[in-house]
Design an enzyme around this catalytic site. Structure first.
Site, PDB file in Angstrom:
ATOM      1  N   ASP A  13      44.221   6.804 -62.809  1.00  0.00           N
ATOM      2  CA  ASP A  13      43.634   6.497 -61.496  1.00  0.00           C
ATOM      3  C   ASP A  13      42.129   6.772 -61.492  1.00  0.00           C
ATOM      4  OD1 ASP A  13      46.159   5.882 -60.709  1.00  0.00           O
ATOM      5  OD2 ASP A  13      46.309   7.403 -59.125  1.00  0.00           O
ATOM      6  N   THR A  58      40.476   3.906 -63.156  1.00  0.00           N
ATOM      7  CA  THR A  58      40.494   2.730 -62.268  1.00  0.00           C
ATOM      8  C   THR A  58      39.367   2.831 -61.239  1.00  0.00           C
ATOM      9  OG1 THR A  58      42.909   2.697 -62.481  1.00  0.00           O
ATOM     10  CG2 THR A  58      41.966   1.364 -60.733  1.00  0.00           C
ATOM     11  N   ASP A  80      39.276  -1.670 -66.945  1.00  0.00           N
ATOM     12  CA  ASP A  80      40.490  -2.194 -66.310  1.00  0.00           C
ATOM     13  C   ASP A  80      41.611  -2.421 -67.322  1.00  0.00           C
ATOM     14  OD1 ASP A  80      42.214  -3.154 -64.461  1.00  0.00           O
ATOM     15  OD2 ASP A  80      41.095  -4.953 -63.975  1.00  0.00           O
ATOM     16  N   ASP A 125      42.815   1.649 -68.163  1.00  0.00           N
ATOM     17  CA  ASP A 125      43.644   2.445 -67.237  1.00  0.00           C
ATOM     18  C   ASP A 125      45.136   2.157 -67.419  1.00  0.00           C
ATOM     19  OD1 ASP A 125      43.521  -0.109 -66.145  1.00  0.00           O
ATOM     20  OD2 ASP A 125      42.766   0.518 -64.187  1.00  0.00           O
ATOM     21  N   GLY A 126      45.463   0.871 -67.562  1.00  0.00           N
ATOM     22  CA  GLY A 126      46.878   0.508 -67.756  1.00  0.00           C
ATOM     23  C   GLY A 126      47.419   1.027 -69.082  1.00  0.00           C
ATOM     24  N   ARG A 167      50.525   3.555 -69.596  1.00  0.00           N
ATOM     25  CA  ARG A 167      51.692   3.246 -70.448  1.00  0.00           C
ATOM     26  C   ARG A 167      51.888   4.320 -71.513  1.00  0.00           C
ATOM     27  NH1 ARG A 167      49.931  -1.842 -68.909  1.00  0.00           N
ATOM     28  NH2 ARG A 167      48.339  -2.043 -70.521  1.00  0.00           N
ATOM     29  N   ASP A 220      45.258  -0.605 -58.833  1.00  0.00           N
ATOM     30  CA  ASP A 220      44.559  -1.458 -59.796  1.00  0.00           C
ATOM     31  C   ASP A 220      44.265  -2.827 -59.175  1.00  0.00           C
ATOM     32  OD1 ASP A 220      44.145  -3.357 -61.967  1.00  0.00           O
ATOM     33  OD2 ASP A 220      44.774  -1.792 -63.344  1.00  0.00           O
ATOM     34  N   ASP A 272      40.634  -4.333 -58.031  1.00  0.00           N
ATOM     35  CA  ASP A 272      40.155  -5.564 -58.689  1.00  0.00           C
ATOM     36  C   ASP A 272      39.462  -6.467 -57.667  1.00  0.00           C
ATOM     37  OD1 ASP A 272      41.202  -4.802 -61.114  1.00  0.00           O
ATOM     38  OD2 ASP A 272      42.895  -6.178 -61.075  1.00  0.00           O
TER      39      ASP A 272
HETATM   40  C1  LIG Z   1      26.498  -7.897 -74.051  1.00  0.00           C
HETATM   41  C2  LIG Z   1      27.849  -8.334 -74.345  1.00  0.00           C
HETATM   42  C3  LIG Z   1      28.756  -7.190 -74.612  1.00  0.00           C
HETATM   43  C4  LIG Z   1      30.085  -7.762 -74.838  1.00  0.00           C
HETATM   44  C5  LIG Z   1      31.026  -6.688 -75.212  1.00  0.00           C
HETATM   45  C6  LIG Z   1      32.331  -7.323 -75.361  1.00  0.00           C
HETATM   46  C7  LIG Z   1      33.297  -6.361 -75.948  1.00  0.00           C
HETATM   47  C8  LIG Z   1      34.583  -7.084 -76.015  1.00  0.00           C
HETATM   48  C9  LIG Z   1      35.642  -6.204 -76.536  1.00  0.00           C
HETATM   49  C10 LIG Z   1      36.870  -6.527 -76.349  1.00  0.00           C
HETATM   50  C11 LIG Z   1      37.266  -7.778 -75.643  1.00  0.00           C
HETATM   51  C12 LIG Z   1      38.347  -7.492 -74.731  1.00  0.00           C
HETATM   52  C13 LIG Z   1      38.879  -8.751 -74.151  1.00  0.00           C
HETATM   53  C14 LIG Z   1      39.462  -8.410 -72.844  1.00  0.00           C
HETATM   54  C15 LIG Z   1      40.474  -9.392 -72.494  1.00  0.00           C
HETATM   55  C16 LIG Z   1      40.852  -9.228 -71.065  1.00  0.00           C
HETATM   56  C17 LIG Z   1      42.290  -9.293 -70.930  1.00  0.00           C
HETATM   57  C18 LIG Z   1      42.626  -9.710 -69.539  1.00  0.00           C
HETATM   58  O1  LIG Z   1      42.415 -10.799 -69.103  1.00  0.00           O
HETATM   59  O2  LIG Z   1      43.207  -8.763 -68.805  1.00  0.00           O
HETATM   60  C19 LIG Z   1      43.604  -9.164 -67.516  1.00  0.00           C
HETATM   61  C20 LIG Z   1      42.948  -8.240 -66.530  1.00  0.00           C
HETATM   62  C21 LIG Z   1      43.568  -8.411 -65.175  1.00  0.00           C
HETATM   63  O3  LIG Z   1      44.753  -7.764 -65.221  1.00  0.00           O
HETATM   64  P1  LIG Z   1      45.228  -6.663 -64.138  1.00  0.00           P
HETATM   65  O4  LIG Z   1      46.691  -6.521 -64.335  1.00  0.00           O
HETATM   66  O5  LIG Z   1      44.397  -5.448 -64.193  1.00  0.00           O
HETATM   67  O6  LIG Z   1      44.933  -7.258 -62.738  1.00  0.00           O
HETATM   68  C22 LIG Z   1      45.664  -8.295 -62.161  1.00  0.00           C
HETATM   69  C23 LIG Z   1      44.657  -9.257 -61.636  1.00  0.00           C
HETATM   70  O7  LIG Z   1      43.797  -8.614 -60.745  1.00  0.00           O
HETATM   71  C24 LIG Z   1      45.351 -10.389 -60.948  1.00  0.00           C
HETATM   72  O8  LIG Z   1      44.339 -11.203 -60.441  1.00  0.00           O
HETATM   73  P2  LIG Z   1      44.518 -12.756 -60.208  1.00  0.00           P
HETATM   74  O9  LIG Z   1      44.641 -13.434 -61.517  1.00  0.00           O
HETATM   75  O10 LIG Z   1      45.718 -12.936 -59.347  1.00  0.00           O
HETATM   76  O11 LIG Z   1      43.287 -13.092 -59.473  1.00  0.00           O
HETATM   77  C25 LIG Z   1      46.224  -9.868 -59.826  1.00  0.00           C
HETATM   78  O12 LIG Z   1      46.957 -10.910 -59.283  1.00  0.00           O
HETATM   79  C26 LIG Z   1      47.211  -8.867 -60.341  1.00  0.00           C
HETATM   80  O13 LIG Z   1      47.870  -8.339 -59.274  1.00  0.00           O
HETATM   81  C27 LIG Z   1      46.518  -7.751 -61.062  1.00  0.00           C
HETATM   82  O14 LIG Z   1      47.466  -6.880 -61.593  1.00  0.00           O
HETATM   83  O15 LIG Z   1      41.620  -8.614 -66.420  1.00  0.00           O
HETATM   84  C28 LIG Z   1      40.785  -7.647 -66.697  1.00  0.00           C
HETATM   85  O16 LIG Z   1      41.111  -6.567 -67.044  1.00  0.00           O
HETATM   86  C29 LIG Z   1      39.400  -8.024 -66.541  1.00  0.00           C
HETATM   87  C30 LIG Z   1      38.756  -7.723 -67.816  1.00  0.00           C
HETATM   88  C31 LIG Z   1      37.818  -8.757 -68.105  1.00  0.00           C
HETATM   89  C32 LIG Z   1      37.418  -8.602 -69.539  1.00  0.00           C
HETATM   90  C33 LIG Z   1      35.978  -8.841 -69.670  1.00  0.00           C
HETATM   91  C34 LIG Z   1      35.671  -8.935 -71.128  1.00  0.00           C
HETATM   92  C35 LIG Z   1      34.218  -9.081 -71.250  1.00  0.00           C
HETATM   93  C36 LIG Z   1      33.892  -9.694 -72.554  1.00  0.00           C
HETATM   94  C37 LIG Z   1      32.850 -10.456 -72.661  1.00  0.00           C
HETATM   95  C38 LIG Z   1      31.900 -10.621 -71.540  1.00  0.00           C
HETATM   96  C39 LIG Z   1      30.589 -11.023 -72.093  1.00  0.00           C
HETATM   97  C40 LIG Z   1      29.552 -10.750 -71.095  1.00  0.00           C
HETATM   98  C41 LIG Z   1      28.225 -10.998 -71.669  1.00  0.00           C
HETATM   99  C42 LIG Z   1      27.167 -10.587 -70.730  1.00  0.00           C
HETATM  100  C43 LIG Z   1      25.806 -10.651 -71.287  1.00  0.00           C
HETATM  101  C44 LIG Z   1      25.371 -12.048 -71.669  1.00  0.00           C
HETATM  102  C45 LIG Z   1      24.008 -12.147 -72.081  1.00  0.00           C
HETATM  103  N1  LIG Z   2      45.629   3.651 -62.381  1.00  0.00           N
HETATM  104  C1  LIG Z   2      46.576   2.871 -62.918  1.00  0.00           C
HETATM  105  C2  LIG Z   2      46.277   1.600 -63.401  1.00  0.00           C
HETATM  106  C3  LIG Z   2      47.267   0.820 -63.933  1.00  0.00           C
HETATM  107  N2  LIG Z   2      48.536   1.298 -63.996  1.00  0.00           N
HETATM  108  C4  LIG Z   2      49.611   0.491 -64.576  1.00  0.00           C
HETATM  109  O1  LIG Z   2      49.089  -0.468 -65.482  1.00  0.00           O
HETATM  110  C5  LIG Z   2      49.344  -1.788 -65.033  1.00  0.00           C
HETATM  111  C6  LIG Z   2      48.129  -2.654 -65.177  1.00  0.00           C
HETATM  112  O2  LIG Z   2      47.801  -2.696 -66.532  1.00  0.00           O
HETATM  113  P1  LIG Z   2      46.339  -3.183 -66.987  1.00  0.00           P
HETATM  114  O3  LIG Z   2      46.429  -3.178 -68.467  1.00  0.00           O
HETATM  115  O4  LIG Z   2      46.146  -4.546 -66.419  1.00  0.00           O
HETATM  116  O5  LIG Z   2      45.365  -2.218 -66.452  1.00  0.00           O
HETATM  117  C7  LIG Z   2      49.738  -1.658 -63.573  1.00  0.00           C
HETATM  118  O6  LIG Z   2      50.650  -2.666 -63.200  1.00  0.00           O
HETATM  119  C8  LIG Z   2      50.394  -0.289 -63.521  1.00  0.00           C
HETATM  120  O7  LIG Z   2      51.723  -0.389 -63.943  1.00  0.00           O
HETATM  121  C9  LIG Z   2      48.827   2.563 -63.519  1.00  0.00           C
HETATM  122  O8  LIG Z   2      49.985   3.014 -63.570  1.00  0.00           O
HETATM  123  N3  LIG Z   2      47.828   3.327 -62.994  1.00  0.00           N
HETATM  124 MG   LIG Z   3      42.957  -4.669 -62.790  1.00  0.00          MG
HETATM  125 MG   LIG Z   4      43.852  -2.114 -65.117  1.00  0.00          MG
END
Ligand SMILES: CCCCCCCC/C=C\CCCCCCCC(=O)OC[C@H](COP(=O)(O)O[C@@H]1[C@H](O)[C@H](OP(=O)(O)O)[C@@H](O)[C@H](O)[C@H]1O)OC(=O)CCCCCCC/C=C\CCCCCCCC
Ligand SMILES: Nc1ccn([C@@H]2O[C@H](COP(=O)(O)O)[C@@H](O)[C@H]2O)c(=O)n1
Ligand SMILES: [Mg+2]
Ligand SMILES: [Mg+2]
Length: 207
Positions: free
Chosen positions: A29, A32, A66, A69-70, A74, A87, A91
Site C-alpha cells: 500500500d 501504491t 504500479d 506493488d502487486g 503476491r 490500486d 490509477d
Molecule cells: C527515459 C526513459 C526511461 C525508460 C525506462 C523504461 C524502463 C522499462 C523497464 C521495464 C518495462 C516494464 C514494462 C511495463 C509493462 C507494463 C505492464 C502493464 O501494462 O501493466 C498494466 C498496469 C495496469 O494494471 P493494474 O492492474 O495496476 O491496473 C488496472 C488498470 O488501472 C485498469 O485500467 P483500464 O485498462 O481499465 O483503464 C483498471 O481497469 C483495473 O481495474 C486496474 O487493476 O499498467 C501499469 O502498471 C502502468 C505501467 C505503465 C508502464 C510504463 C512503462 C514505461 C516504459 C517506457 C516509457 C518510456 C517513457 C519515455 C519518456 C522519455 C522520452 C524522451
Molecule cells: N497495494 C496493493 C496493490 C496491489 N495489490 C494486488 O495486486 C493486484 C494488482 O497487481 P499489479 O501488478 O497490477 O500492481 C491487485 O489486484 C491486488 O490484488 C495489493 O494487494 N495491494
Molecule cells: Mg495500478
Molecule cells: Mg499496481
C-alpha cells in the site's frame, strides 16, 4: 497487449526490487500511494509548467511502482480486495494528473488549443474506458480487452510528451494523442461489446 506481455516482463524485472522493499519493511500500500504521489507531482508540477521531458522521465520511474506493488503483495501472500481497490482508484488519480497536466499547459503558456483539446479527449475517453470495465465487474462480467488499456495509454502519453520536451515538433504529440483518443474510443466499444455478449449469453442471477 502490454497488460499481457509487458506485465510478465515487468514482474521478472522488478521481483528483486519488490523483495528488497519487503525486507525493508515497506508495504505494498505504501508503494501504491508513494507511486501515485510521485506521478501526480510530475503531472501537476512539471507538465503544467511545460517541463515535458522531466515530467515524462519522473513519471516513468514512479509509474513503474504500479507493477511493483502487486508483485510485493503476491510475494507476501497478501493480495486482496482492498489492495486491488486502492490500486485501481489511485490509477485514475495518476492518469488524471498526467493528461490534466498537459491540458493545463497547452491551454495556457503552451498555447496550443488543439493539443489541449486532444489531451482532454484522452483524459475523458480514458476515464470511460476504465468505467465501462469497473461497472461490468460490479455486475459480475469481465471486460479485460481493448486496444488502449492503461499500459498503452500511459506509455503513449509519456513517450509523446517526453519527446516533444526533447525538441521533437509538437505535431508528434498531437498525432500520438489523436491516435490514443481513437484507440480509447475503440476500446470502449470493444469492452461494451464483450459485456453485451456475456449478458446475452448468461445474465447473472438476480440481474
Ligand atoms: C527515459 C526513459 C526511461 C525508460 C525506462 C523504461 C524502463 C522499462 C523497464 C521495464 C518495462 C516494464 C514494462 C511495463 C509493462 C507494463 C505492464 C502493464 O501494462 O501493466 C498494466 C498496469 C495496469 O494494471 P493494474 O492492474 O495496476 O491496473 C488496472 C488498470 O488501472 C485498469 O485500467 P483500464 O485498462 O481499465 O483503464 C483498471 O481497469 C483495473 O481495474 C486496474 O487493476 O499498467 C501499469 O502498471 C502502468 C505501467 C505503465 C508502464 C510504463 C512503462 C514505461 C516504459 C517506457 C516509457 C518510456 C517513457 C519515455 C519518456 C522519455 C522520452 C524522451
Ligand atoms: N497495494 C496493493 C496493490 C496491489 N495489490 C494486488 O495486486 C493486484 C494488482 O497487481 P499489479 O501488478 O497490477 O500492481 C491487485 O489486484 C491486488 O490484488 C495489493 O494487494 N495491494
Ligand atoms: Mg495500478
Ligand atoms: Mg499496481
Amino acid at each position: 497487449m502490454l497488460n499481457t506481455y509487458g506485465r510478465a516482463f515487468a514482474t521478472r524485472v522488478f521481483t528483486p526490487v519488490a523483495r528488497f522493499l519487503l525486507r525493508c519493511g515497506v508495504t505494498p500500500d505504501a508503494v501504491t500511494i508513494a507511486g501515485t504521489v510521485g506521478v501526480v507531482a510530475c503531472g501537476l508540477g512539471l507538465y503544467t509548467t511545460g517541463h515535458l521531458f522531466w515530467g515524462s522521465l519522473g513519471a516513468t520511474l514512479f509509474v513503474l511502482s504500479d507493477t511493483i506493488d502487486g508483485t510485493m503483495a503476491r510475494i507476501r501472500g497478501s493480495s486482496g480486495r482492498w489492495g486491488a481497490y486502492l490500486d485501481s482508484c489511485l490509477d485514475r488519480v495518476a492518469d488524471a494528473a498526467l493528461f490534466g497536466g498537459l491540458v493545463v499547459w497547452f491551454a495556457r503558456q503552451g498555447a496550443s488549443d488543439l493539443t489541449a483539446g486532444l489531451a482532454l479527449a484522452c483524459l475523458v475517453l480514458g476515464g470511460i474506458v476504465s468505467y465501462v470495465k469497473a461497472r461490468a465487474e460490479g455486475l459480475g462480467y469481465t471486460a479485460n480487452v481493448g486496444l488502449a488499456e492503461r499500459g498503452e495509454r500511459i506509455v503513449a502519453v509519456l513517450v509523446g510528451a517526453g519527446f516533444v520536451g526533447l525538441g521533437v515538433p509538437l505535431v508528434f504529440l498531437q498525432v500520438v494523442l489523436a491516435l490514443l483518443a481513437v484507440a480509447s474510443a475503440v476500446t470502449v466499444v470493444q469492452r461494451m461489446a464483450t459485456v453485451r455478449r456475456q449478458a446475452l449469453a448468461a445474465p447473472p442471477a438476480g440481474a
